[in-house]
Design a protein around this motif. Sequence first.
Motif, PDB file in Angstrom:
ATOM      1  N   ALA A  75     -12.246  48.463 -44.217  1.00 21.86           N
ATOM      2  CA  ALA A  75     -12.415  49.430 -43.129  1.00 21.86           C
ATOM      3  C   ALA A  75     -13.350  50.560 -43.553  1.00 21.86           C
ATOM      4  O   ALA A  75     -14.144  51.063 -42.758  1.00 21.86           O
ATOM      5  CB  ALA A  75     -11.055  49.994 -42.713  1.00 21.86           C
ATOM      6  N   ASN A  76     -13.264  50.942 -44.802  1.00 17.02           N
ATOM      7  CA  ASN A  76     -14.153  51.992 -45.310  1.00 17.02           C
ATOM      8  C   ASN A  76     -15.617  51.561 -45.230  1.00 17.02           C
ATOM      9  O   ASN A  76     -16.486  52.314 -44.786  1.00 17.02           O
ATOM     10  CB  ASN A  76     -13.751  52.323 -46.746  1.00 17.02           C
ATOM     11  N   ARG A  77     -15.877  50.302 -45.649  1.00 15.35           N
ATOM     12  CA  ARG A  77     -17.259  49.803 -45.579  1.00 15.35           C
ATOM     13  C   ARG A  77     -17.715  49.629 -44.132  1.00 15.35           C
ATOM     14  O   ARG A  77     -18.876  49.914 -43.794  1.00 15.35           O
ATOM     15  CB  ARG A  77     -17.347  48.472 -46.323  1.00 15.35           C
TER      16      ARG A  77
ATOM     17  N   CYS B 248     -15.139  38.261 -33.379  1.00 16.15           N
ATOM     18  CA  CYS B 248     -14.341  39.147 -34.238  1.00 16.15           C
ATOM     19  C   CYS B 248     -12.890  38.661 -34.331  1.00 16.15           C
ATOM     20  O   CYS B 248     -12.293  38.652 -35.414  1.00 16.15           O
ATOM     21  CB  CYS B 248     -14.371  40.573 -33.695  1.00 16.15           C
ATOM     22  N   ALA B 249     -12.331  38.250 -33.195  1.00 16.12           N
ATOM     23  CA  ALA B 249     -10.941  37.790 -33.187  1.00 16.12           C
ATOM     24  C   ALA B 249     -10.765  36.537 -34.035  1.00 16.12           C
ATOM     25  O   ALA B 249      -9.774  36.394 -34.755  1.00 16.12           O
ATOM     26  CB  ALA B 249     -10.489  37.533 -31.746  1.00 16.12           C
TER      27      ALA B 249
ATOM     28  N   GLY C  52      -4.691  36.609 -32.249  1.00 19.76           N
ATOM     29  CA  GLY C  52      -6.139  36.780 -32.318  1.00 19.76           C
ATOM     30  C   GLY C  52      -6.878  35.561 -31.795  1.00 19.76           C
ATOM     31  O   GLY C  52      -7.916  35.684 -31.112  1.00 19.76           O
ATOM     32  N   ILE C  53      -6.370  34.371 -32.110  1.00 16.50           N
ATOM     33  CA  ILE C  53      -7.012  33.142 -31.624  1.00 16.50           C
ATOM     34  C   ILE C  53      -6.954  33.082 -30.103  1.00 16.50           C
ATOM     35  O   ILE C  53      -7.938  32.712 -29.428  1.00 16.50           O
ATOM     36  CB  ILE C  53      -6.341  31.914 -32.253  1.00 16.50           C
ATOM     37  N   MET C  54      -5.804  33.438 -29.522  1.00 20.56           N
ATOM     38  CA  MET C  54      -5.687  33.419 -28.056  1.00 20.56           C
ATOM     39  C   MET C  54      -6.606  34.466 -27.419  1.00 20.56           C
ATOM     40  O   MET C  54      -7.163  34.229 -26.350  1.00 20.56           O
ATOM     41  CB  MET C  54      -4.231  33.665 -27.648  1.00 20.56           C
ATOM     42  N   MET C  55      -6.746  35.625 -28.087  1.00 22.06           N
ATOM     43  CA  MET C  55      -7.684  36.628 -27.583  1.00 22.06           C
ATOM     44  C   MET C  55      -9.107  36.074 -27.592  1.00 22.06           C
ATOM     45  O   MET C  55      -9.884  36.276 -26.637  1.00 22.06           O
ATOM     46  CB  MET C  55      -7.594  37.896 -28.442  1.00 22.06           C
TER      47      MET C  55
ATOM     48  N   VAL D  87      -9.187  44.465 -30.946  1.00 20.56           N
ATOM     49  CA  VAL D  87      -8.679  43.485 -31.915  1.00 20.56           C
ATOM     50  C   VAL D  87      -8.689  44.063 -33.325  1.00 20.56           C
ATOM     51  O   VAL D  87      -7.722  43.960 -34.084  1.00 20.56           O
ATOM     52  CB  VAL D  87      -9.510  42.191 -31.854  1.00 20.56           C
ATOM     53  N   LEU D  88      -9.800  44.700 -33.666  1.00 20.39           N
ATOM     54  CA  LEU D  88      -9.916  45.236 -35.019  1.00 20.39           C
ATOM     55  C   LEU D  88      -8.921  46.362 -35.261  1.00 20.39           C
ATOM     56  O   LEU D  88      -8.268  46.425 -36.314  1.00 20.39           O
ATOM     57  CB  LEU D  88     -11.345  45.733 -35.251  1.00 20.39           C
ATOM     58  N   LEU D  89      -8.773  47.265 -34.277  1.00 20.71           N
ATOM     59  CA  LEU D  89      -7.842  48.378 -34.457  1.00 20.71           C
ATOM     60  C   LEU D  89      -6.397  47.899 -34.536  1.00 20.71           C
ATOM     61  O   LEU D  89      -5.599  48.421 -35.321  1.00 20.71           O
ATOM     62  CB  LEU D  89      -7.995  49.373 -33.305  1.00 20.71           C
ATOM     63  N   LEU D  90      -6.054  46.892 -33.742  1.00 20.30           N
ATOM     64  CA  LEU D  90      -4.692  46.388 -33.749  1.00 20.30           C
ATOM     65  C   LEU D  90      -4.360  45.763 -35.101  1.00 20.30           C
ATOM     66  O   LEU D  90      -3.336  46.084 -35.723  1.00 20.30           O
ATOM     67  CB  LEU D  90      -4.503  45.359 -32.635  1.00 20.30           C
ATOM     68  N   VAL D  91      -5.207  44.885 -35.571  1.00 24.35           N
ATOM     69  CA  VAL D  91      -4.945  44.222 -36.851  1.00 24.35           C
ATOM     70  C   VAL D  91      -4.990  45.227 -37.992  1.00 24.35           C
ATOM     71  O   VAL D  91      -4.161  45.190 -38.910  1.00 24.35           O
ATOM     72  CB  VAL D  91      -5.957  43.080 -37.072  1.00 24.35           C
ATOM     73  N   TYR D  92      -5.935  46.148 -37.923  1.00 23.31           N
ATOM     74  CA  TYR D  92      -6.014  47.160 -38.975  1.00 23.31           C
ATOM     75  C   TYR D  92      -4.768  48.034 -39.004  1.00 23.31           C
ATOM     76  O   TYR D  92      -4.244  48.378 -40.059  1.00 23.31           O
ATOM     77  CB  TYR D  92      -7.258  48.020 -38.765  1.00 23.31           C
TER      78      TYR D  92
END
Length: 622
Positions: free
Chosen positions: A230-232, A17-18, A42-45, A211-216
């Motif tokens: 995010a809706n989908r 995901c990251a 994200g890459i480092m994560m 990761v997703l919540l942070l970027v979102y």
Amino acid sequence: MPLDLAFELMMMLTSGCALLVSAWLFWRARRRRSMKALAGFGIMMALWCAGHVAVFYGWHITGMALILANPLMPTFFLDFAIGFVNQGPAQRLWLTRLARYRGLMYVVAVLISLSTLWLRGGSIIAFGPFEHYFVFHGSGWFNIGYTIFIGMLAHALLLWGFIHQQGNRRRSIAAMFAAGAWGLLLATSFIFPSLGLLWYPWPMLLLPSYVLLLVYGVVRYQMLEVNAWANRALLWILMTTLLLGLMALFSAMAGRLGMQALAAVPQWQLWLYSLLLLMLALVLYQPVSKLVERLIYPGSRLDEQLLDTWLARLRDTDNWHTLAHEAQQLLARQMGQPVTVRLLTTPPRFEPGSGLELWCLHQRNDWQFRLKGFDDVTPGMRLTAEVFGSLLATRCGLLERSLQLAEAERKRVSEQHLVELGGLSAAMAHELRNPLNIISMATAGLDPDRKAMIQDQLKRADRLIVDMLAYSGQLHIQPRHTALLPLINSLKPQFDWQQVRLELNLPEHYQLYADPYRLQQVLTNLLDNALSFLRNQSDGRLRLEAGDNPGVLWLHNNGPSIEPDMQSRLFRPFVSRRAGGSGLGLAIVQRIMEAHGGHIHYRNDAGWPVTFALYFPEEPTS
């Protein structure tokens, strides 16, 4: 599912995901350095999670190197925070200077990572379900301490930005804090074994969501497509959860319903088959949706680029004629056939029976569109026309308000100019009349011929002063019903008619709704102007007649016709065809007619060389 396998899968999922999110961010970042730094985070994560997976498979050196690269994660996040906060009203010189030391921050993070790896700042242990698990010790604690310090520094900078920023950026910072708290809660369990607490890190199983919540949280207020994604995603998660629950319930009840073969199928296989079907439906949704849209709305090819083109082309128009012409071309090109566009302030008395037409009507202080002749077109074509009609109606409203503002500004400037001109004219009239009176008195002892010549010029100068005061002064109109024939008869003795014939074709009791004094000025100027040309010809004729409609008056004469280049300038001030004229007579007439709410036009199509048509308003109904 074994707990060590669940942990491994979550680390792999987080890493995947990251990487995907980072690739998307880097692609969308363009020249925005802050977003590139977030992609680096994200890459480092992803690499950090890959390090755990490497440890599970016995690649201890590689895994420890990736895990001990901890400091690079918050360093990338600090780089992002500097660029994200230092924008708009919150931009500060000290932040700009801090941004210059980004390279040094990365160098320090790399040095700490390499030194703790060289000093063996961690080791691999076995506990619970794990055969290989990384724990910190020795210099590793400095590594984790520096990581926490840089992370706190980045969040402190975001807190400062939250205080000083506004709007979407402020809301993004608040969302980042919420995601950061969630990430801190999840990551805390990772350190427990390093502290001697051999607890299974349950919260780490939810790490993909961090990761997703942070970027979102960062980009949801910046990029519209993120919210659509995010809706989908949320819809897919809810559908997956519901499907798994239904399959579990169905599996439990299958035996009672007599479906023994289905009840014997392991539950995990039912879940797997259901997820595969759901994934297949997700993959096929877009092409099937496009196919259905083509079947339901054939011929419809609307997209964001086309709508932007329509808006830009309609926005460039600055008058009604250009707007109607441009709209007609755009819609006809999209429809592939002629379409008539009509912009109407009132509904027409009749409706055409053939052809495609789009009407924009001004009704109830708003613009609305109607489609005529679209009953036989395809649904897609009708949808295209409806979308275009909605955009055109909006543009009509905006253009109407723009023209009203422009007209109001023009009137304001004109009125201000007239006030200034009126003051100047009054001062000039006062200054000019004093020497003119002295000159008039000085002619008393002259011989009659010379005195008459000087007096004629003095009268001309006085008439010019009167005209200038009449044109530049304020007009106060007090209209009432005024009989026209008595007024004409009272004016006849003022003129030198010579051989000119005046013909009156007026009803005996013909009346106009006008100010008597101003109407007298209008007729005096027009008659005087016409007589100056008619006296030079033997068959001079002047006719005043009533028009077909109430309030319309026609003044004809058979004098010399007006040159085409002069016709467009007739009513401008200081434009004159007669010798000795002030050039203000017709301009004054036009001002008086406009003050009544009427207008005057020159006509050359009424059977006479020169015709002036005067249109007075009818008496308003109470």
